[in-house]
Design a protein around this motif. Sequence first.
Motif, PDB file in Angstrom:
ATOM      1  N   SER A  56     -11.340 -12.725   0.281  1.00  0.00           N
ATOM      2  CA  SER A  56     -11.749 -13.082   1.641  1.00  0.00           C
ATOM      3  C   SER A  56     -12.972 -13.995   1.630  1.00  0.00           C
ATOM      4  O   SER A  56     -13.001 -15.020   2.305  1.00  0.00           O
TER       5      SER A  56
ATOM      6  N   TRP B 109      -2.047  -1.526   3.691  1.00  0.00           N
ATOM      7  CA  TRP B 109      -1.833  -2.679   4.563  1.00  0.00           C
ATOM      8  C   TRP B 109      -0.406  -3.206   4.486  1.00  0.00           C
ATOM      9  O   TRP B 109       0.214  -3.506   5.518  1.00  0.00           O
ATOM     10  N   ILE B 135      -2.127  -3.577  15.457  1.00  0.00           N
ATOM     11  CA  ILE B 135      -2.973  -4.545  14.741  1.00  0.00           C
ATOM     12  C   ILE B 135      -2.648  -5.975  15.176  1.00  0.00           C
ATOM     13  O   ILE B 135      -3.552  -6.752  15.500  1.00  0.00           O
ATOM     14  N   SER B 136      -1.372  -6.321  15.204  1.00  0.00           N
ATOM     15  CA  SER B 136      -1.003  -7.704  15.561  1.00  0.00           C
ATOM     16  C   SER B 136      -1.469  -8.032  16.974  1.00  0.00           C
ATOM     17  O   SER B 136      -1.981  -9.115  17.239  1.00  0.00           O
ATOM     18  N   TYR B 139      -5.568  -8.010  16.823  1.00  0.00           N
ATOM     19  CA  TYR B 139      -6.275  -8.907  15.912  1.00  0.00           C
ATOM     20  C   TYR B 139      -5.569 -10.247  15.706  1.00  0.00           C
ATOM     21  O   TYR B 139      -6.076 -11.108  15.002  1.00  0.00           O
ATOM     22  N   ARG B 141      -3.011 -12.386  13.831  1.00  0.00           N
ATOM     23  CA  ARG B 141      -2.205 -12.353  12.601  1.00  0.00           C
ATOM     24  C   ARG B 141      -2.413 -11.050  11.843  1.00  0.00           C
ATOM     25  O   ARG B 141      -3.519 -10.552  11.741  1.00  0.00           O
ATOM     26  N   LYS B 142      -1.338 -10.517  11.323  1.00  0.00           N
ATOM     27  CA  LYS B 142      -1.482  -9.310  10.518  1.00  0.00           C
ATOM     28  C   LYS B 142      -1.589  -9.655   9.041  1.00  0.00           C
ATOM     29  O   LYS B 142      -2.336  -9.040   8.297  1.00  0.00           O
ATOM     30  N   ASP B 144      -2.869 -11.571   6.728  1.00  0.00           N
ATOM     31  CA  ASP B 144      -3.832 -12.340   5.944  1.00  0.00           C
ATOM     32  C   ASP B 144      -5.063 -11.481   5.648  1.00  0.00           C
ATOM     33  O   ASP B 144      -5.320 -10.475   6.321  1.00  0.00           O
ATOM     34  N   GLN B 146      -8.216 -12.045   5.926  1.00  0.00           N
ATOM     35  CA  GLN B 146      -9.307 -12.038   6.909  1.00  0.00           C
ATOM     36  C   GLN B 146      -9.081 -10.943   7.964  1.00  0.00           C
ATOM     37  O   GLN B 146     -10.031 -10.282   8.396  1.00  0.00           O
ATOM     38  N   THR B 147      -7.817 -10.757   8.358  1.00  0.00           N
ATOM     39  CA  THR B 147      -7.523  -9.689   9.323  1.00  0.00           C
ATOM     40  C   THR B 147      -7.769  -8.326   8.693  1.00  0.00           C
ATOM     41  O   THR B 147      -8.277  -7.403   9.349  1.00  0.00           O
ATOM     42  N   LYS B 150     -11.387  -7.549   8.963  1.00  0.00           N
ATOM     43  CA  LYS B 150     -11.818  -7.201  10.330  1.00  0.00           C
ATOM     44  C   LYS B 150     -11.458  -5.755  10.669  1.00  0.00           C
ATOM     45  O   LYS B 150     -12.265  -5.021  11.251  1.00  0.00           O
ATOM     46  N   VAL B 151     -10.243  -5.354  10.336  1.00  0.00           N
ATOM     47  CA  VAL B 151      -9.799  -3.990  10.642  1.00  0.00           C
ATOM     48  C   VAL B 151     -10.673  -2.983   9.880  1.00  0.00           C
ATOM     49  O   VAL B 151     -11.145  -1.984  10.439  1.00  0.00           O
TER      50      VAL B 151
END
Lengths: 120, 166
Positions: A56, B109, B135-136, B139, B141-142, B144, B146-147, B150-151
């Motif tokens: 990331s 995930w 999630i989708s 947030y 996109r699921k 990737d 970066q998501t 965030k989660v």
Amino acid sequence: MKSIADINAIREQMRSKVLIRDNAKDGETHVFVGMGTSGLEHGAVEVFNAFVDEISSRCIKNVRISRTGSLGKSEIEPVAEVALPGEAPVRYGNLTPDKVKEIVENHVVGGKPVSAYVVK
Amino acid sequence: MKLSEHLVDLMQNAVDACAKHVLIMISGAGDAISLTVQDDGEGIKSSEVEKAMRGEKAPRGRGLLLLKEEAERNGGKFAYSSAGKGTSIEAEFRFPEMGKIGDALLVFWQEFGIMDFTLSMTSDKGVFVFDSRLISEKYGRKDDVQTMVKVRKDVNYAQTNLYGGI
């Protein structure tokens, strides 16, 4: 006759192979982290999250990070496999978050496995 | 093992049992934390669990033994039930090392969509509920990294607010 443990091990191996084959089609690098109970006792969750952090923070695209069952003997846990698109997976053992940084930099980004951490 | 690592172990049992949904409830009261994990999978054979609980080699269930030992070592309780369909585990700890729940859930995930979870965390400071099926929607996109980050951040942040430093 095979035990349930043997069948589960074969299933995990086949799952990895299928995913790696699929990766070859879509050009993704795939990282598998072994999450058997033994791996968990030796810090596999930290190793998994270290891969997420490194990939990331470097904004690397086309990398999929997955858990899988146990990938090796408890002496070499935590274990992870890195498979570049179209290449055979390389298995790393006794991993730590610091070692993961080196593997991401040299293998995932640079394409050269870190031989010091490779296990059979 | 930390409570978060036990959670990963229990969820892996749920994956092995072909569960489609896992309900995770964490609640804190005073100095005790309780963890309940219920799945709708095929369950684990009671003979396998009994073998593991006796410390004998069993294909599955060693993680349950470790959880039971951990709970009892900390003056807590452990209960297991798997009546053919679905499995329910309840463990209560005192002063456990919780680990990071967001880090633990991230491990699954790639399974979200095949096996989803609902997480409920409660304490005297409030309630936090999270469902992987949203999630989708929440947030974007699921699929990737970066998501994922965030989660994980949101779940760990809620955990810190509810239970203090982790």
